[in-house]
Scaffold this motif. Structure first.
Motif, PDB file in Angstrom:
ATOM      1  N   MET A  76       0.826  -1.196   0.000  1.00 36.44           N
ATOM      2  CA  MET A  76       0.000   0.000   0.000  1.00 36.44           C
ATOM      3  C   MET A  76       0.868   1.257   0.000  1.00 36.44           C
ATOM      4  O   MET A  76       0.528   2.242  -0.639  1.00 36.44           O
ATOM      5  CB  MET A  76      -0.927  -0.026   1.207  1.00 36.44           C
ATOM      6  CG  MET A  76      -1.862   1.139   1.269  1.00 36.44           C
ATOM      7  SD  MET A  76      -2.977   1.200  -0.134  1.00 36.44           S
ATOM      8  CE  MET A  76      -4.328   2.053   0.532  1.00 36.44           C
ATOM      9  N   ASN A  77       1.999   1.245   0.736  1.00 29.97           N
ATOM     10  CA  ASN A  77       2.879   2.416   0.778  1.00 29.97           C
ATOM     11  C   ASN A  77       3.435   2.746  -0.598  1.00 29.97           C
ATOM     12  O   ASN A  77       3.592   3.922  -0.939  1.00 29.97           O
ATOM     13  CB  ASN A  77       4.020   2.205   1.779  1.00 29.97           C
ATOM     14  CG  ASN A  77       3.532   2.278   3.207  1.00 29.97           C
ATOM     15  OD1 ASN A  77       2.424   2.736   3.481  1.00 29.97           O
ATOM     16  ND2 ASN A  77       4.342   1.810   4.125  1.00 29.97           N
ATOM     17  N   TRP A  78       3.738   1.728  -1.400  1.00 30.28           N
ATOM     18  CA  TRP A  78       4.254   1.960  -2.747  1.00 30.28           C
ATOM     19  C   TRP A  78       3.233   2.723  -3.584  1.00 30.28           C
ATOM     20  O   TRP A  78       3.601   3.615  -4.349  1.00 30.28           O
ATOM     21  CB  TRP A  78       4.586   0.623  -3.434  1.00 30.28           C
ATOM     22  CG  TRP A  78       5.784  -0.030  -2.853  1.00 30.28           C
ATOM     23  CD1 TRP A  78       5.805  -1.037  -1.932  1.00 30.28           C
ATOM     24  CD2 TRP A  78       7.141   0.278  -3.114  1.00 30.28           C
ATOM     25  NE1 TRP A  78       7.090  -1.369  -1.625  1.00 30.28           N
ATOM     26  CE2 TRP A  78       7.942  -0.582  -2.341  1.00 30.28           C
ATOM     27  CE3 TRP A  78       7.776   1.197  -3.954  1.00 30.28           C
ATOM     28  CZ2 TRP A  78       9.327  -0.538  -2.370  1.00 30.28           C
ATOM     29  CZ3 TRP A  78       9.164   1.228  -3.978  1.00 30.28           C
ATOM     30  CH2 TRP A  78       9.921   0.368  -3.192  1.00 30.28           C
ATOM     31  N   MET A  79       1.968   2.375  -3.402  1.00 30.78           N
ATOM     32  CA  MET A  79       0.907   3.058  -4.151  1.00 30.78           C
ATOM     33  C   MET A  79       0.794   4.518  -3.710  1.00 30.78           C
ATOM     34  O   MET A  79       0.616   5.406  -4.545  1.00 30.78           O
ATOM     35  CB  MET A  79      -0.427   2.332  -3.959  1.00 30.78           C
ATOM     36  CG  MET A  79      -1.552   2.955  -4.750  1.00 30.78           C
ATOM     37  SD  MET A  79      -1.298   2.923  -6.549  1.00 30.78           S
ATOM     38  CE  MET A  79      -1.492   1.198  -6.872  1.00 30.78           C
ATOM     39  N   MET A  80       0.921   4.769  -2.417  1.00 33.44           N
ATOM     40  CA  MET A  80       0.845   6.141  -1.899  1.00 33.44           C
ATOM     41  C   MET A  80       1.994   6.986  -2.453  1.00 33.44           C
ATOM     42  O   MET A  80       1.795   8.134  -2.846  1.00 33.44           O
ATOM     43  CB  MET A  80       0.883   6.158  -0.370  1.00 33.44           C
ATOM     44  CG  MET A  80      -0.300   5.495   0.315  1.00 33.44           C
ATOM     45  SD  MET A  80      -1.826   6.416   0.071  1.00 33.44           S
ATOM     46  CE  MET A  80      -2.653   5.375  -1.111  1.00 33.44           C
ATOM     47  N   VAL A  81       3.179   6.406  -2.487  1.00 30.25           N
ATOM     48  CA  VAL A  81       4.336   7.123  -3.034  1.00 30.25           C
ATOM     49  C   VAL A  81       4.118   7.407  -4.520  1.00 30.25           C
ATOM     50  O   VAL A  81       4.374   8.521  -4.996  1.00 30.25           O
ATOM     51  CB  VAL A  81       5.645   6.326  -2.811  1.00 30.25           C
ATOM     52  CG1 VAL A  81       6.812   6.951  -3.561  1.00 30.25           C
ATOM     53  CG2 VAL A  81       5.960   6.232  -1.324  1.00 30.25           C
ATOM     54  N   ALA A  82       3.616   6.431  -5.244  1.00 29.75           N
ATOM     55  CA  ALA A  82       3.401   6.595  -6.686  1.00 29.75           C
ATOM     56  C   ALA A  82       2.347   7.664  -6.981  1.00 29.75           C
ATOM     57  O   ALA A  82       2.564   8.543  -7.830  1.00 29.75           O
ATOM     58  CB  ALA A  82       2.986   5.259  -7.309  1.00 29.75           C
ATOM     59  N   VAL A  83       1.233   7.615  -6.277  1.00 30.50           N
ATOM     60  CA  VAL A  83       0.158   8.588  -6.508  1.00 30.50           C
ATOM     61  C   VAL A  83       0.625   9.991  -6.113  1.00 30.50           C
ATOM     62  O   VAL A  83       0.444  10.959  -6.862  1.00 30.50           O
ATOM     63  CB  VAL A  83      -1.120   8.185  -5.736  1.00 30.50           C
ATOM     64  CG1 VAL A  83      -2.149   9.302  -5.734  1.00 30.50           C
ATOM     65  CG2 VAL A  83      -1.716   6.917  -6.329  1.00 30.50           C
ATOM     66  N   GLY A  84       1.230  10.112  -4.933  1.00 33.86           N
ATOM     67  CA  GLY A  84       1.729  11.408  -4.482  1.00 33.86           C
ATOM     68  C   GLY A  84       2.822  11.929  -5.388  1.00 33.86           C
ATOM     69  O   GLY A  84       2.867  13.124  -5.706  1.00 33.86           O
ATOM     70  N   GLY A  85       3.714  11.040  -5.819  1.00 35.01           N
ATOM     71  CA  GLY A  85       4.807  11.443  -6.697  1.00 35.01           C
ATOM     72  C   GLY A  85       4.303  11.957  -8.035  1.00 35.01           C
ATOM     73  O   GLY A  85       4.805  12.948  -8.556  1.00 35.01           O
ATOM     74  N   ALA A  86       3.303  11.292  -8.569  1.00 38.26           N
ATOM     75  CA  ALA A  86       2.727  11.745  -9.838  1.00 38.26           C
ATOM     76  C   ALA A  86       2.104  13.132  -9.676  1.00 38.26           C
ATOM     77  O   ALA A  86       2.320  14.018 -10.505  1.00 38.26           O
ATOM     78  CB  ALA A  86       1.677  10.740 -10.324  1.00 38.26           C
ATOM     79  N   ALA A  87       1.359  13.318  -8.602  1.00 37.64           N
ATOM     80  CA  ALA A  87       0.718  14.621  -8.361  1.00 37.64           C
ATOM     81  C   ALA A  87       1.766  15.715  -8.169  1.00 37.64           C
ATOM     82  O   ALA A  87       1.662  16.804  -8.744  1.00 37.64           O
ATOM     83  CB  ALA A  87      -0.204  14.544  -7.149  1.00 37.64           C
TER      84      ALA A  87
END
Length: 121
Positions: free
Chosen positions: A1-12
């Motif tokens: 789940m943390n990987w997804m949070m980093v990916a979504v936040g990083g994209a934004a």
């Protein structure tokens, strides 16, 4: 789940930085990049205190906002927080060496990359 949070936040964060650059950078000065670095440094410090001490946000949201969004917005924000944290922990000399070394080596690395890129072309 943390990987997804980093990916979504990083994209934004990356999209926000890109938008600032398109909107504010001019040939004479990179205002958008400068603003991203300064604003990102402020926001990562804000999220560090507000998120952990005040609002008690979830670890996932914290990771989305800091590692993800601010990391994508600017890695300078992480660097700034690290220097501030070292200083607050009483490691002033370490903070000075880290800050000075990072800036000098980073500039030299960027220059080396430019030179290497010119060789490839």
């Amino acid at each position: 789940m943390n990987w997804m949070m980093v990916a979504v936040g990083g994209a934004a964060g990356s999209l926000l930085r890109y938008a600032l650059g398109l909107t504010l950078n001019v040939p004479s000065w990179p205002y958008g990049t400068w603003l991203a670095n300064v604003l990102g440094s402020f926001l990562i410090g804000f999220f560090f205190v507000w998120g952990k001490e005040k609002a008690g946000i979830s670890p996932e949201l914290y990771i989305l906002l800091t590692t993800g969004m601010m990391g994508g917005f600017t890695t300078f924000s992480t660097f700034s927080l690290e220097v501030v944290t070292m200083t607050m922990q009483g490691n002033v000399l370490k903070a000075i060496l880290y800050a000075t070394g990072s800036v000098i080596v980073g500039l030299l690395a960027a220059y080396a990359g430019v030179l290497a890129g010119r060789q490839v072309l």
